[in-house]
Design a protein around this motif. Structure first.
Motif, mmCIF file in Angstrom:
data_model
loop_
_atom_site.group_PDB
_atom_site.id
_atom_site.type_symbol
_atom_site.label_atom_id
_atom_site.label_comp_id
_atom_site.label_asym_id
_atom_site.label_seq_id
_atom_site.Cartn_x
_atom_site.Cartn_y
_atom_site.Cartn_z
ATOM 1 N N VAL A 56 79.848 11.045 25.117
ATOM 2 C CA VAL A 56 80.887 11.656 25.946
ATOM 3 C C VAL A 56 80.795 13.183 25.915
ATOM 4 N N LEU A 57 80.763 13.755 24.721
ATOM 5 C CA LEU A 57 80.671 15.211 24.609
ATOM 6 C C LEU A 57 79.246 15.716 24.756
ATOM 7 N N VAL A 58 78.280 14.794 24.691
ATOM 8 C CA VAL A 58 76.846 15.106 24.818
ATOM 9 C C VAL A 58 76.435 16.163 23.789
ATOM 10 N N LEU A 59 76.749 15.892 22.511
ATOM 11 C CA LEU A 59 76.360 16.759 21.402
ATOM 12 C C LEU A 59 75.453 15.962 20.457
ATOM 13 N N GLY A 60 74.712 16.651 19.622
ATOM 14 C CA GLY A 60 73.842 15.982 18.660
ATOM 15 C C GLY A 60 72.746 15.175 19.303
ATOM 16 N N PHE A 74 64.616 9.446 26.096
ATOM 17 C CA PHE A 74 65.340 10.100 27.187
ATOM 18 C C PHE A 74 65.825 9.083 28.210
ATOM 19 N N PHE A 75 64.969 8.101 28.506
ATOM 20 C CA PHE A 75 65.338 7.093 29.498
ATOM 21 C C PHE A 75 66.539 6.277 29.026
ATOM 22 N N VAL A 76 66.504 5.797 27.782
ATOM 23 C CA VAL A 76 67.594 4.977 27.255
ATOM 24 C C VAL A 76 68.887 5.785 27.158
ATOM 25 N N TYR A 77 68.770 7.024 26.718
ATOM 26 C CA TYR A 77 69.947 7.886 26.600
ATOM 27 C C TYR A 77 70.586 8.111 27.971
ATOM 28 N N GLY A 78 69.743 8.441 28.953
ATOM 29 C CA GLY A 78 70.251 8.646 30.308
ATOM 30 C C GLY A 78 70.857 7.378 30.890
ATOM 31 N N PHE A 79 70.219 6.246 30.601
ATOM 32 C CA PHE A 79 70.718 4.963 31.115
ATOM 33 C C PHE A 79 72.096 4.636 30.540
ATOM 34 N N ILE A 80 72.271 4.835 29.228
ATOM 35 C CA ILE A 80 73.558 4.532 28.598
ATOM 36 C C ILE A 80 74.663 5.426 29.153
ATOM 37 N N ILE A 81 74.359 6.720 29.319
ATOM 38 C CA ILE A 81 75.359 7.644 29.860
ATOM 39 C C ILE A 81 75.677 7.290 31.307
ATOM 40 N N ALA A 82 74.655 6.892 32.080
ATOM 41 C CA ALA A 82 74.886 6.497 33.470
ATOM 42 C C ALA A 82 75.787 5.270 33.548
ATOM 43 N N MET A 83 75.540 4.285 32.688
ATOM 44 C CA MET A 83 76.371 3.091 32.659
ATOM 45 C C MET A 83 77.803 3.428 32.238
ATOM 46 N N ASN A 112 79.326 6.278 32.687
ATOM 47 C CA ASN A 112 79.957 6.947 33.820
ATOM 48 C C ASN A 112 80.341 5.960 34.920
ATOM 49 N N LYS A 113 79.492 4.946 35.101
ATOM 50 C CA LYS A 113 79.776 3.935 36.123
ATOM 51 C C LYS A 113 81.037 3.155 35.771
ATOM 52 N N VAL A 114 81.133 2.751 34.517
ATOM 53 C CA VAL A 114 82.294 1.980 34.070
ATOM 54 C C VAL A 114 83.570 2.818 34.123
ATOM 55 N N SER A 115 83.454 4.112 33.767
ATOM 56 C CA SER A 115 84.641 4.974 33.728
ATOM 57 C C SER A 115 84.873 5.719 35.040
ATOM 58 N N HIS A 116 84.084 5.372 36.073
ATOM 59 C CA HIS A 116 84.195 6.014 37.385
ATOM 60 C C HIS A 116 83.985 7.524 37.300
ATOM 61 N N GLY A 117 83.030 7.952 36.500
ATOM 62 C CA GLY A 117 82.657 9.355 36.406
ATOM 63 C C GLY A 117 83.547 10.202 35.534
ATOM 64 N N LYS A 118 84.454 9.588 34.775
ATOM 65 C CA LYS A 118 85.400 10.369 33.968
ATOM 66 C C LYS A 118 85.035 10.423 32.493
ATOM 67 N N ALA A 119 83.974 9.740 32.098
ATOM 68 C CA ALA A 119 83.661 9.641 30.668
ATOM 69 C C ALA A 119 83.034 10.911 30.117
#
Length: 225
Positions: A20-24, A180-189, A191-198
């Motif tokens: 969510v915060l995209v840290l670490g 990178f692919f897995v990280y991006g995929f998890i964040i994309a999913m 965002n999809k579930v939270s309608h872009g608010k996560a």
């Protein structure tokens, strides 16, 4: 009680430091080619986070404002050294697997950020809860990434072979591009579930830096980093 529970759960879900915060992101990408390595890094960082949060909260009134960031780093480095020595003595294989990323916990932006933004302003108990929550959130994110990459990329789970997958791994997922692919995929999913608010939008100006207040460049309108 509700406030304490909120502090504890914020880092796990609502303000997950990695997802969510995209840290670490550095250790999240580097050590998650194996589930055990990811969880090991998460537990090590959680220990440092909890202990440093408590000590910094305890000393917040005695640390001079102008040198608080160096003091935080000294405290964090002390606990990282303890973790390093314990892992080297009792879990040598994990110590070797984590490599340079173990001492780099000292400069993990999650730990320094929580010290500046939370522990420096709250009680010892609340700081402990914040450390537990953020640590669990960090560990959870690394567990998810490590599991996906190991299962699909190597065909094992916690080094235990999985039928069929062990003979047909997607090997690129266990390598750097796969991280990178897995990280991006998890964040994309997410965002999809939270309608872009996560995922929270991060600011990269001087005011977003944990050391902003003590930075001489901030007073001149520029950044001293």
């Amino acid at each position: 009680m509700n406030n304490k529970l909120k502090i504890l759960t914020n880092g796990i879900i609502k303000e997950n430091p990695v997802l969510v915060l995209v840290l670490g992101t550095c250790p999240a990408l580097a050590v998650t080619n194996n589930t055990i390595n990811g969880v090991g890094m998460g537990i090590a960082a959680t220990f440092v986070l909890i202990c440093s949060n408590m000590v910094i909260s305890l000393l917040k009134k005695t640390i001079p404002d102008k040198v608080r960031i160096p003091c935080y780093i000294v405290v964090i480095a002390g606990f990282v050294t303890v973790v390093e020595l314990l892992l080297e003595a009792y879990m040598k294989s994990l110590y070797d697997a984590l490599g340079i990323f173990l001492p780099l916990i000292v400069v993990n932006c999650i730990i320094l950020g929580r010290a500046e933004m939370f522990a420096n302003k709250n009680s010892v108990f609340d700081s402990m809860l914040d450390g537990i929550g953020m640590g669990l959130g960090f560990t959870l994110a690394l567990f998810i990434m490590g599991s996906i990459r190991e299962i699909l990329g190597v065909g094992t789970f916690c080094n235990i072979p999985i039928p069929w997958l062990a003979d047909n791994p997607i090997s690129i997922l266990a390598q750097a591009p796969g991280g990178f692919f897995v990280y991006g995929f998890i964040i994309a999913m997410l965002n999809k579930v939270s309608h872009g608010k996560a995922v929270k939008r991060k600011s990269f100006d001087c005011e977003s830096c944990p050391s902003h207040a003590g930075c001489s460049g901030a007073m001149k309108g520029g950044c001293g980093r």
